[in-house]
Design a protein around this motif. Structure first.
Motif, PDB file in Angstrom:
ATOM      1  N   ILE A  81      27.153  15.425  77.492  1.00 41.98           N
ATOM      2  CA  ILE A  81      28.193  16.121  76.730  1.00 41.98           C
ATOM      3  C   ILE A  81      29.250  15.167  76.186  1.00 41.98           C
ATOM      4  O   ILE A  81      29.956  15.494  75.229  1.00 41.98           O
ATOM      5  N   GLY A  82      29.402  13.990  76.786  1.00 39.51           N
ATOM      6  CA  GLY A  82      30.398  13.032  76.329  1.00 39.51           C
ATOM      7  C   GLY A  82      31.770  13.286  76.938  1.00 39.51           C
ATOM      8  O   GLY A  82      32.077  14.387  77.414  1.00 39.51           O
ATOM      9  N   ILE A  83      32.609  12.268  76.885  1.00 42.12           N
ATOM     10  CA  ILE A  83      33.897  12.357  77.569  1.00 42.12           C
ATOM     11  C   ILE A  83      34.842  13.366  76.926  1.00 42.12           C
ATOM     12  O   ILE A  83      35.627  14.031  77.627  1.00 42.12           O
ATOM     13  N   ASP A  84      34.768  13.540  75.610  1.00 44.14           N
ATOM     14  CA  ASP A  84      35.699  14.474  74.969  1.00 44.14           C
ATOM     15  C   ASP A  84      35.485  15.894  75.476  1.00 44.14           C
ATOM     16  O   ASP A  84      36.444  16.600  75.825  1.00 44.14           O
ATOM     17  N   VAL A  89      27.994  11.879  87.382  1.00 42.81           N
ATOM     18  CA  VAL A  89      28.809  13.020  86.972  1.00 42.81           C
ATOM     19  C   VAL A  89      30.137  12.519  86.421  1.00 42.81           C
ATOM     20  O   VAL A  89      30.517  11.365  86.605  1.00 42.81           O
ATOM     21  N   TYR A  90      30.843  13.415  85.726  1.00 47.91           N
ATOM     22  CA  TYR A  90      32.239  13.179  85.384  1.00 47.91           C
ATOM     23  C   TYR A  90      33.070  13.686  86.565  1.00 47.91           C
ATOM     24  O   TYR A  90      32.932  14.845  86.964  1.00 47.91           O
ATOM     25  N   VAL A 114      37.385  17.533  90.697  1.00 46.02           N
ATOM     26  CA  VAL A 114      36.320  18.332  90.080  1.00 46.02           C
ATOM     27  C   VAL A 114      35.204  17.407  89.633  1.00 46.02           C
ATOM     28  O   VAL A 114      35.451  16.437  88.909  1.00 46.02           O
ATOM     29  N   HIS A 115      33.983  17.689  90.065  1.00 43.24           N
ATOM     30  CA  HIS A 115      32.803  16.960  89.616  1.00 43.24           C
ATOM     31  C   HIS A 115      32.086  17.818  88.575  1.00 43.24           C
ATOM     32  O   HIS A 115      31.738  18.975  88.851  1.00 43.24           O
ATOM     33  N   ILE A 116      31.855  17.250  87.396  1.00 47.35           N
ATOM     34  CA  ILE A 116      31.294  18.000  86.266  1.00 47.35           C
ATOM     35  C   ILE A 116      29.934  17.433  85.889  1.00 47.35           C
ATOM     36  O   ILE A 116      29.782  16.210  85.700  1.00 47.35           O
ATOM     37  N   ASP A 117      28.939  18.295  85.760  1.00 46.89           N
ATOM     38  CA  ASP A 117      27.602  17.879  85.344  1.00 46.89           C
ATOM     39  C   ASP A 117      27.678  17.287  83.943  1.00 46.89           C
ATOM     40  O   ASP A 117      28.262  17.889  83.033  1.00 46.89           O
ATOM     41  N   GLN A 118      27.102  16.095  83.764  1.00 42.80           N
ATOM     42  CA  GLN A 118      27.241  15.409  82.466  1.00 42.80           C
ATOM     43  C   GLN A 118      26.377  16.012  81.368  1.00 42.80           C
ATOM     44  O   GLN A 118      26.526  15.633  80.201  1.00 42.80           O
TER      45      GLN A 118
END
Length: 454
Positions: A282-285, A311-312, A327-331
């Motif tokens: 998904i990218g950092i933005d 992950v982010y 928070v850990h976010i699926d990339q």
């Protein structure tokens, strides 16, 4: 190093106990005074790290608002990488306010670097190795971690000695019918009693807060703190490990991707993303937008995925405990895999985080900072007055150690106390046992030592 009231009959068991505790207090102070002064000075500076960063180092932390939108995170990350060719971005620090810079951490062949950028123009304000950032260095000096593992273990023992000094100091200070030197200072600076009273009164007034500082510093220690974190996690009273029950996990702890993670979650495992066929990252933005949508407070830091399963990880830790969040976010999907806040911590995790916040002067704003600063200055004053008092009372050419108790049976109490301290704080307990063993087995049996320590 307080001076005891020795008015009882020489053979009394009460006097023997008092002399034994006075001797213990003396040795603990003698060993720890230089370190306590170092801790107090570095701690005083670190209390005001925000103010120092925004004044002394304003050239890289403060920017002028332009009224235009900030550049997207991806553009700022690209400019940071371009500033150090061949580097790889590992995290993005969002500006905490419209007048703050953005900070991108990048890794080069010689380690991680911090790149400070103007979020409106993308101009690079400064670059430096992350381990040379002044507040980082100050914190590492404060813990002696900068000087290696052995030194860090030593500071853990010193923190334990500080606890011993406060408890024994209160015992020696207790009035027992006296009025002078309890809350008032007698004589003049040229007299030993003046220094004794300054030491005793300062310790009495600041003792409880000094005890609190020493105790809340323990969770950062490399042995006791690490073991407390491990066992509290296993028992479910640190971070809620059950949140990871159905989540693919890596072998990395959270502090490996975000060194500034809070104590309660620094050893929590980093989860893994689930790559799907044909799915693109998904990218950092978008990851930053997801974090904002989840309600993370402004100024959080986001670790970037290092590979296809990374992950982010967005996290924020500052004065308001209610806003602490990881928070850990699926990339690939952008979904939060683990979302953990202060409210989710176990009782030990909450207590430690609260203690650390107060210790660092972040819980109640300026009032908290000033109380901790006053306590640090009290530590310096108590330490210096102890040294002067000892120097004035010691016989020429000797250490001037308080006398042995007439009843050696009181040492049984001290051995038991040392064992009890060792059960709670093993490294401090070992240091106390070594101190007692040296006193009883070496000083009493080796004539040159016996004469020097008389």
């Amino acid at each position: 190093m307080a001076t005891a009231d020795l008015s009882q009959a020489p053979g009394s068991s009460r006097l023997s106990l008092q002399r034994a505790i006075w001797r213990w207090h003396f040795y603990a102070g003698l060993l720890s005074v230089p370190f306590l002064i170092l801790l107090a000075i570095t701690g005083s500076l670190y209390l005001f790290k925000g103010e120092i960063n925004h004044t002394v180092f304003a050239y890289r932390t403060v920017v002028t608002e332009t009224g235009t939108p900030a550049l997207p995170p991806s553009a700022l990350v690209a400019k940071a990488v371009a500033a150090l060719p061949g580097s790889t971005a590992t995290s993005f620090g969002e500006p905490a306010s419209p007048a703050a810079s953005a900070v991108v951490t990048v890794t080069t062949g010689d380690g991680p670097h911090l790149v400070y950028l103007n979020p409106y123009t993308g101009a690079v304000l400064a670059t430096m190795r992350s381990d040379r950032e002044p507040m980082y260095l100050l914190k590492k000096i404060h813990s002696l971690e900068l000087f290696g593992t052995l030194a860090n273990r030593l500071i853990e023992a010193i923190a334990g000695f500080a606890l011993v000094l406060v408890v024994t100091g209160f015992y020696l200070w207790w009035p027992r019918g006296r009025s002078g030197g309890v809350l008032t200072v007698r004589a003049t600076p040229g007299r030993r009693i003046w220094w004794r009273d300054v030491h005793a009164v300062t310790g009495a007034l600041a003792g409880l807060v000094i005890f609190f500082l020493a105790l809340t510093g323990m969770p950062w220690s490399g042995f006791w703190g690490a073991n407390l974190s491990t066992y509290s996690a296993k028992l479910g009273i640190g971070f809620p490990a059950q949140l990871w029950d159905d989540v693919p996990k890596s072998a990395l702890p959270t502090q490996a991707v975000l060194p500034n993670a809070g104590w309660a979650v620094e050893n929590a495992p980093v989860p893994l993303s689930a790559p799907a066929a044909g799915a693109a990252p998904i990218g950092i933005d978008r990851a930053m937008a997801v974090a904002h949508g989840l309600g993370l407070a402004p100024g959080f830091e986001m670790a970037l995925p290092s590979d296809g399963t990374g992950v982010y990880t967005a996290a924020i830790y500052f004065g308001d405990l209610s806003k602490e969040r990881t928070v850990h976010i699926d990339q690939y999907s952008g979904k939060p895999i683990v979302d953990l806040g202060f409210k989710d911590y176990g009782p030990v995790g909450k207590a430690i985080e609260f203690g650390i916040n107060v210790h660092q002067g972040m819980e109640w704003g300026l009032a908290n900072q000033l109380v901790m600063l006053a306590t640090c200055l009290s530590i310096v004053l108590a330490s210096v007055s102890a040294v002067v008092m000892w120097w004035k009372r010691r016989p020429a050419g000797k250490m001037g150690v308080p006398p042995y108790p007439a009843d050696p049976g009181v040492f049984r109490f001290l051995w038991a106390a040392a064992v009890a301290v060792g059960i709670v704080f093993p490294i401090t307990g070992l240091a106390v046992l070594a101190m007692l063993a040296f006193d009883l087995l070496a000083i009493r049996t080796i004539p040159p030592l016996r004469r020097a320590f008389a």
